[in-house]
Design an enzyme around this catalytic site. Structure first.
Site, short mmCIF file in Angstrom:
data_model
loop_
_atom_site.label_atom_id
_atom_site.label_comp_id
_atom_site.label_asym_id
_atom_site.label_seq_id
_atom_site.Cartn_x
_atom_site.Cartn_y
_atom_site.Cartn_z
N GLN A 293 -37.66 -18.30 3.99
CA GLN A 293 -37.39 -16.09 3.51
C GLN A 293 -35.61 -15.94 4.27
O GLN A 293 -35.40 -15.10 3.18
CB GLN A 293 -38.54 -15.64 4.90
N GLN B 71 -22.47 -20.13 0.50
CA GLN B 71 -24.21 -20.17 1.44
C GLN B 71 -25.33 -20.35 1.47
O GLN B 71 -25.82 -21.51 1.50
CB GLN B 71 -24.29 -18.72 2.11
N THR C 273 1.47 -9.14 -11.76
CA THR C 273 0.34 -10.11 -12.86
C THR C 273 0.71 -10.02 -13.97
O THR C 273 1.82 -8.91 -14.35
CB THR C 273 -0.26 -8.99 -12.98
N ARG D 236 -33.55 -26.82 -5.96
CA ARG D 236 -33.63 -27.24 -4.91
C ARG D 236 -34.48 -27.53 -4.61
O ARG D 236 -35.26 -26.49 -3.86
CB ARG D 236 -32.07 -26.50 -4.26
N GLU E 159 -7.99 2.52 -13.14
CA GLU E 159 -8.09 0.67 -12.46
C GLU E 159 -9.78 0.46 -11.72
O GLU E 159 -10.61 -0.43 -11.37
CB GLU E 159 -6.61 0.09 -11.60
N SER F 12 0.81 -1.02 0.20
CA SER F 12 0.48 -0.21 0.08
C SER F 12 0.05 1.46 -0.04
O SER F 12 0.31 2.59 -0.70
CB SER F 12 -0.57 -0.21 1.41
N GLU G 169 -9.07 -0.46 2.48
CA GLU G 169 -8.20 0.10 3.98
C GLU G 169 -7.90 0.74 2.98
O GLU G 169 -8.15 2.23 3.97
CB GLU G 169 -7.23 -1.07 4.34
#
Lengths: 414, 262
Positions: free
Chosen positions: A311, A369, A182, A300, A274, A155, A400
């Site tokens: 819900q 989930q 990268t 499902r 970016e 950073s 941050e």
């Protein structure tokens, strides 16, 4: 801009068809087989005629820059004041969204090569340097890497940068280690950012940039790291051990090209680009997660009914839909601003990036989930998207860093 | 030598989201967004390749629709076709295969002198598979069906015509009507530039009257074919599962022998 135009819809459909037919079948190899993404990206670019249009617009730009240099054209009418067609801007955003529905890492690899690396040379290079390196990057004939981060400087990129350039006669000698680069393992063209060591204290040193080619003596490009996500984007280190370069590789052929406020402004401009790109990436991830989750919620069944009837599942779907709506509006506004040549302020870009990264990561996690045990298995795509989305909160400035930028602006005195 | 090719294309409801059948007319409801029938994309690709190989000429699309829908035509224009004739008329609702062929034949004549007319073997929503031959008959042109490849040699068209056993080499003088089997070429993706250009390519929108046809000859009025009944397809019977304990092959051989295929 409130919705995609007719042409943009056609482009979305045709790019989605291409991605589903040509890229999705390689997901397994890209994800777990170390398949580099470049040939697939090249195929996509040539299929849609983007390679040819990159060549044409580069030739036009260089001709114009040469005319300005020769005093035959007025630089005031440069790109800074020109508006663009909304479709043209959207056509560069749509492939990002569509690729991110399957393989966000490919966008990272593409963006760093064609975006960051090419833009760095385009922004500060001489005409000769642009002709030597930029076109090949824009067509993806060459793979580019932009090397700023170091093991001890993340950073705080410039403050703790250790990489150096030392003058030696007409040449420079470069040393340093870069990490999290990268395309590092496969890069043909590398923009190396370092500080000019004139025997002065590190804090006072000028930032300079050099363009390197793979295979140069003293340059090492080790193999890619194993990482949590975006496996289709190879990330590695770079080691420079007494790499000798001529002035022709010093960006701008001037030690001053990157110093003073000009350099900082250039960095901020590339960070803004970016960061706004991250909104498009997040939209692709969220769009795919929502689509998969809706299907799964219908199909499902548990306790004798589709899970979409519960819900707590409905809450997840609704939250995902809200995120998608917000991200889409953000992307639409970025497209319109770019077309009208209204710059996105650094703080707004940070705010957009922060929101986009957090919502993509949250949506993809909730998608896992919603899928339960299946969601944790790599056969179901949400597992990959959740790992991939996490990086958006880390690269191109961590959450941050974005927060502190937003706060600094809020608290600044006029 | 320049080649001018007319390709008949149909705009159909997206098979991924086909909508429903109208119980009164027993036909597919077409008030949804229509797309280019994938079966036609092979003909468009074949035509574009033939024009490229000839070094000149252009591809013209011919289509008919009850309303002025152009979504599917734009896709073919974006792929590289130069222009289109769209017959758009409410009178066309309910047209049977022959009614369709009459309209297409007139539209092909309107499109100008074609060296070749290309169609799919059948549409993906109607499946009669008779329109190409009817068009050829109405135009008085030779017809070759099920082409897997087309080669132009002067004024002769050489076609590899797909058969159950392989293919026949067939020739016809130009102009001719040729139906192209699905899957024999890889339809190109439209380029972004092609998509931008498609909107400004000319679409000659005409009515049944513009083509000199009587409204009674087409649509429900002219249809001599009637859909008597629509019924749900029978569900397939479950297959036999054979546990292989080393002798599985023998049971497969017996099964095939029972079917008299070996």
């Amino acid at each position: 801009m409130i919705k995609w135009s007719e042409e943009q819809e056609m482009v979305r459909k045709t790019v989605r068809d291409f991605v589903d037919t040509e890229i999705r079948p390689h997901r397994e190899e890209l994800e777990f087989g170390d398949l580099p993404p470049y040939d697939l990206l090249r195929k996509m670019f040539s299929t849609f005629g983007l390679t040819d249009s990159a060549k044409a617009s580069f030739a036009k730009r260089i001709a114009r820059e040469k005319a300005i240099e020769a005093g035959e054209a007025n630089s005031d009418e440069g790109e800074g004041t020109r508006t663009r067609d909304e479709n043209t801007v959207a056509f560069s955003v749509i492939p990002i969204i569509e690729l991110c529905r399957v393989c966000p890492g490919m966008v990272t690899a593409m963006g760093v090569s064609m975006g960051l690396t090419a833009s760095a040379i385009q922004a500060k290079g001489t005409i000769a340097q642009k002709e030597r390196w930029v076109l090949d990057l824009l067509t993806l004939d060459k793979v580019g890497a932009w090397a700023i981060t170091e093991p001890d400087s993340g950073s705080d990129a410039f403050g703790s940068m250790k990489a150096t350039a030392r003058r030696d006669g007409d040449e420079y000698v470069l040393n340093g280690s870069k990490t999290f680069i990268t395309n590092g393992p496969y890069a043909d063209t590398i923009v190396f950012i370092c500080k000019l060591d004139e025997g002065n204290p590190a804090a006072d040193r000028k930032v300079v940039q050099f363009v390197l080619d793979s295979g140069m003596e003293g340059l090492e490009q080790p193999k890619a790291f194993r990482k949590m996500g975006i496996h289709s984007s190879p990330t590695g280190m770079l080691f420079l051990n007494d790499v000798r370069v001529g002035r022709d590789r010093l960006l701008g052929e001037s030690e001053e090209a990157f110093s003073g406020s000009g350099g900082r402004e250039a960095s901020k401009a590339s960070f803004s680009i970016e960061r706004t790109g991250v909104a498009a990436m997040a939209l692709g991830i969220v769009d795919r997660c929502l689509e998969l989750c809706i299907d799964y919620s219908r199909e499902r069944e548990q306790f004798g009914q589709p899970i979409g009837q519960f819900q707590l599942i409905q809450l997840k779907l609704a939250n995902m839909a809200v995120a998608k709506m917000n991200l889409q509006n953000l992307v639409f506004s970025h497209i319109e601003m770019a077309a009208k040549n209204v710059p996105v302020s650094f703080t707004d870009a940070s705010a957009a990036k922060l929101y986009a990264a957090q919502s993509a990561a949250a949506v993809a996690n909730e998608a896992v989930q919603l899928f339960g045990g299946n969601g944790y298995m790599s056969e179901y795509e949400v597992e990959q998207l959740a790992r991939d989305a996490k990086v958006l909160q880390i690269y191109a400035g961590t959450d941050e860093i974005q927060i502190s930028q937003i706060a600094r602006n809020l608290l600044a005195e006029d | 030598m320049a080649m001018n090719i007319v390709v008949c294309v149909k705009q159909i409801p997206d098979p991924a989201d086909p909508g429903e059948l109208d119980p009164n007319t027993k036909t597919l409801k077409r008030d949804v967004k229509l797309i280019l029938d994938e079966a036609d994309s092979y003909g468009v690709e074949m035509a574009l390749q033939l024009v490229d190989a000839a070094g000149g000429g252009e591809v013209t699309l011919v289509s008919m629709a009850p309303d002025d829908e152009v979504g599917g035509i734009r896709t073919a224009l974006a792929m590289g076709a130069a222009k289109a004739v769209l017959v758009s008329d409410e009178a066309l609702v309910g047209s049977d295969a022959l009614g369709t062929a009459k309209v297409l034949a007139k539209a092909i004549e309107r499109a100008g002198d074609a060296d070749l007319v290309i169609t799919a073997t059948e549409s993906s929503d109607g499946y009669t598979g008779t329109v190409p031959e009817q068009v050829a008959e109405l135009l008085g042109l030779p017809s070759i069906t099920f082409a897997k490849s087309i080669e132009v040699d002067g004024n002769t068209i050489k076609v590899k015509r797909q058969t159950e056993a392989g293919y026949d080499d067939v020739e016809a003088p130009t102009p001719a009507v040729i139906s192209v089997t699905a899957g024999v070429v890889e339809p190109r993706y439209p380029s972004f530039k092609g998509i931008m250009a498609a909107k400004s390519k000319p679409v000659d929108e005409v009515t049944v009257a513009d083509l000199g046809l009587d409204a009674d000859a087409v649509g429900w009025a002219g249809a001599r074919q009637e859909i008597v009944e629509i019924a749900t397809a029978e569900t397939r019977e479950a297959g036999t599962i054979i546990e292989d304990e080393g002798e599985g092959y023998a049971q497969i051989v017996d099964f095939l022998a029972d079917l008299k295929v070996i």
